[in-house]
Design a protein around this motif. Structure first.
Motif, mmCIF file in Angstrom:
data_model
loop_
_atom_site.group_PDB
_atom_site.id
_atom_site.type_symbol
_atom_site.label_atom_id
_atom_site.label_comp_id
_atom_site.label_asym_id
_atom_site.label_seq_id
_atom_site.Cartn_x
_atom_site.Cartn_y
_atom_site.Cartn_z
ATOM 1 N N SER A 48 0.827 -1.199 0.000
ATOM 2 C CA SER A 48 0.000 0.000 0.000
ATOM 3 C C SER A 48 0.865 1.255 0.000
ATOM 4 O O SER A 48 0.486 2.266 -0.566
ATOM 5 N N THR A 52 0.506 4.213 -3.150
ATOM 6 C CA THR A 52 0.276 5.651 -3.024
ATOM 7 C C THR A 52 1.442 6.263 -2.283
ATOM 8 O O THR A 52 1.698 5.911 -1.143
ATOM 9 N N GLN A 53 2.149 7.189 -2.920
ATOM 10 C CA GLN A 53 3.271 7.838 -2.267
ATOM 11 C C GLN A 53 3.224 9.327 -2.592
ATOM 12 O O GLN A 53 3.613 9.743 -3.669
ATOM 13 N N ASN A 54 2.700 10.113 -1.644
ATOM 14 C CA ASN A 54 2.568 11.553 -1.848
ATOM 15 C C ASN A 54 3.781 12.340 -1.356
ATOM 16 O O ASN A 54 3.835 13.540 -1.560
ATOM 17 N N SER A 59 -3.650 16.120 0.139
ATOM 18 C CA SER A 59 -4.486 15.666 -0.972
ATOM 19 C C SER A 59 -4.686 16.790 -1.993
ATOM 20 O O SER A 59 -4.612 16.567 -3.197
ATOM 21 N N ALA A 62 -1.483 17.182 -3.971
ATOM 22 C CA ALA A 62 -1.323 16.068 -4.902
ATOM 23 C C ALA A 62 -2.275 16.211 -6.090
ATOM 24 O O ALA A 62 -1.924 15.856 -7.213
ATOM 25 N N LYS A 63 -3.468 16.749 -5.863
ATOM 26 C CA LYS A 63 -4.397 16.999 -6.972
ATOM 27 C C LYS A 63 -3.811 18.012 -7.945
ATOM 28 O O LYS A 63 -3.960 17.866 -9.163
ATOM 29 N N GLN A 66 -1.417 16.122 -10.023
ATOM 30 C CA GLN A 66 -2.126 15.267 -10.981
ATOM 31 C C GLN A 66 -2.705 16.072 -12.131
ATOM 32 O O GLN A 66 -2.681 15.627 -13.284
ATOM 33 N N ASP A 80 -7.532 12.434 -7.756
ATOM 34 C CA ASP A 80 -8.044 12.034 -6.451
ATOM 35 C C ASP A 80 -7.142 12.427 -5.286
ATOM 36 O O ASP A 80 -7.456 12.152 -4.132
ATOM 37 N N GLN A 82 -4.198 11.237 -4.635
ATOM 38 C CA GLN A 82 -3.367 10.112 -4.222
ATOM 39 C C GLN A 82 -2.389 9.802 -5.354
ATOM 40 O O GLN A 82 -2.807 9.324 -6.409
ATOM 41 N N GLY A 84 -0.554 7.629 -7.031
ATOM 42 C CA GLY A 84 -0.405 6.193 -7.155
ATOM 43 C C GLY A 84 0.443 5.830 -8.357
ATOM 44 O O GLY A 84 1.142 6.675 -8.945
#
Length: 150
Positions: A48, A52-54, A59, A62-63, A66, A80, A82, A84
């Motif tokens: 796990s 997922t490694q931020n 969040s 990270a968005k 992304q 999302d 995350q 990943g």
């Protein structure tokens, strides 16, 4: 009516007795199985962490990353928050093109991915540490600055 209550009570007691007997029968083996179960949960935890490694990003941060990856590096998964496997694959494409990443595009943010990320962060986001593949506090702080600008 009274016979239904009696039947339900007997069925319930039979079920409880069966569960108790089953618990006693497996008590010897459950102790022996506890070690592999612990090892399984540890390896599940590692999986796990890789999934997922931020690297310290929230969040929302990270968005931002992304969205940047979607705009420039063919990231087409969910936004999302995350980071990943697919987020890191897109990031590795960027790092391979501009920052000396030479491994496969596998989505695993291992030490070579982190070294290339550190080169990116050193170029424009205030990272001053060594290019060592360790996502320590300096790398995480610079990654936050990158995420804010992304």
């Amino acid at each position: 009516m009274r016979s239904n209550v009696l039947v339900r009570t007997l069925v319930g007691l039979t079920a409880v007795a069966g569960l108790a007997a089953g618990s006693l029968a497996t008590a010897g083996t459950s102790f022996a199985a506890s070690t592999p179960a612990t090892q399984s949960s540890v390896s599940g935890q590692s999986a796990s962490l890789l999934a997922t490694q931020n690297f310290g990003l929230t969040s929302a941060e990270a968005k931002n990353v992304q969205r940047w990856l979607a705009q420039y590096w063919n990231y087409n998964d969910g936004i999302d928050g995350q980071l990943g496997t697919n987020s890191w694959k897109a990031f590795q494409r960027c790092l391979k093109t501009y920052y000396g990443y030479t491994d496969s595009i596998d989505g695993d943010p291992g030490s070579n991915t982190i070294k290339a990320l550190q080169r990116l962060l050193k170029s424009s986001y205030g990272y001053t540490g060594a290019i060592d593949g360790d996502a320590g506090s300096g790398t995480r702080a610079a990654f936050k600055r990158f995420a804010a600008a992304a």
